[in-house]
Enzyme design. Structure first.
Site, PDB file in Angstrom:
ATOM      1  CG  ASP A   9     -11.871 -25.075  -0.641  1.00 40.45           C
ATOM      2  OD1 ASP A   9     -10.982 -25.375  -1.697  1.00 40.45           O
ATOM      3  OD2 ASP A   9     -13.250 -24.447  -1.227  1.00 40.45           O
ATOM      4  CB  ILE A  10      -6.102 -26.336  -1.730  1.00 41.23           C
ATOM      5  CG1 ILE A  10      -4.808 -25.744  -1.769  1.00 41.23           C
ATOM      6  CG2 ILE A  10      -6.833 -26.477  -3.272  1.00 41.23           C
ATOM      7  CD1 ILE A  10      -3.840 -26.791  -2.416  1.00 41.23           C
ATOM      8  CG  ASN A  23      -7.335 -33.223 -16.544  1.00 40.68           C
ATOM      9  OD1 ASN A  23      -7.001 -32.494 -17.686  1.00 40.68           O
ATOM     10  ND2 ASN A  23      -8.690 -33.163 -16.141  1.00 40.68           N
ATOM     11  N   GLY A  31     -12.935 -33.016  -8.679  1.00 38.89           N
ATOM     12  CA  GLY A  31     -12.156 -32.703  -7.750  1.00 38.89           C
ATOM     13  C   GLY A  31     -11.415 -31.492  -7.430  1.00 38.89           C
ATOM     14  CG  ASP A  33      -7.897 -29.909 -12.718  1.00 43.06           C
ATOM     15  OD1 ASP A  33      -7.471 -28.890 -12.889  1.00 43.06           O
ATOM     16  OD2 ASP A  33      -8.150 -30.777 -13.714  1.00 43.06           O
ATOM     17  CB  SER A 120      -2.392 -39.404  -7.525  1.00 44.81           C
ATOM     18  OG  SER A 120      -1.797 -39.048  -8.590  1.00 44.81           O
ATOM     19  CB  THR A 121      -5.334 -39.423  -2.499  1.00 46.39           C
ATOM     20  OG1 THR A 121      -5.933 -38.071  -2.335  1.00 46.39           O
ATOM     21  CG2 THR A 121      -3.651 -39.453  -2.111  1.00 46.39           C
ATOM     22  CB  ILE A 123     -10.845 -39.609  -9.639  1.00 42.66           C
ATOM     23  CG1 ILE A 123     -10.101 -38.643 -10.370  1.00 42.66           C
ATOM     24  CG2 ILE A 123     -12.464 -39.009  -9.073  1.00 42.66           C
ATOM     25  CD1 ILE A 123     -10.715 -37.818 -11.654  1.00 42.66           C
ATOM     26  CE1 TYR A 124      -6.551 -38.797 -12.615  1.00 49.48           C
ATOM     27  CE2 TYR A 124      -4.616 -38.106 -12.391  1.00 49.48           C
ATOM     28  CZ  TYR A 124      -5.844 -38.120 -13.094  1.00 49.48           C
ATOM     29  OH  TYR A 124      -5.799 -37.373 -14.191  1.00 49.48           O
TER      30      TYR A 124
END
Length: 170
Positions: A9-10, A23, A31, A33, A120-121, A123-124
């Site tokens: 977990d970042i 976003n 996610g 964000d 971006s991996t 929901i993007y």
């Protein structure tokens, strides 16, 4: 510059800066964000609102920096990754810009240790293998990489972790 790989977990990483896969609104979302905004607290949102009021939304590939609020980092670098719309050089270039612009902001703010999520991996829907290649290549080819002591790639899921493990030869 050394590269470290962590599965986790970042928001728990102790670094000078962590990168948020934001976003364009900069106001939090799902996610990573959402997790960064929730755990970092109101200070991050207030800083993002101030940036939006000054410059408007953050464009894809660009990056901005804020306090890290309650997180163990000093800063959060918010970057907006591209939404995958199919094979295109533009998508790849924009994703590389996310890493490059984050590193530039890091240097401008005397960051020595920076942690990246898998931009971006989620929901993007950027293909994880392509995204891993772009992330690693962009970091390795960064012109001023000697000014960064450590880059930490923080993978939330096993698939990304395994891809990075293979590509980093570990």
């Amino acid at each position: 510059m050394t590269i470290e790989l962590i599965k986790g977990d970042i928001t728990t990483i102790k670094a000078d800066a962590i990168v948020n896969a934001a976003n364009s609104s900069l106001l939090g979302g799902g996610g990573v964000d959402g997790a960064i905004h929730r755990k970092g607290g109101k200070a991050i949102l207030a800083a993002c609102v101030a940036i939006r009021n000054k410059q408007g939304q953050c464009k894809t590939g660009n990056a901005v920096i804020t306090t890290a609020g309650n997180l163990p980092a000093k800063y959060v670098i918010h970057t907006v990754g591209p939404v995958w719309t199919g094979e295109s050089e533009q998508n790849s270039a924009l994703l590389a810009d996310c890493y490059r612009n984050s590193l530039i902001l890091a240097i401008e703010n005397d960051v020595k240790i920076i942690a990246f999520p898998n931009i971006s991996t989620g929901i993007y829907h950027f293909p994880k293998d392509k995204a891993a290649d772009i992330a690693i290549n962009t970091v390795n080819n960064f012109a001023q990489k000697e000014r960064i002591e450590k880059v930490i790639f923080v993978c939330f899921d096993e698939e990304n972790y395994d891809l990075y493990l293979q590509r980093l030869g570990r």
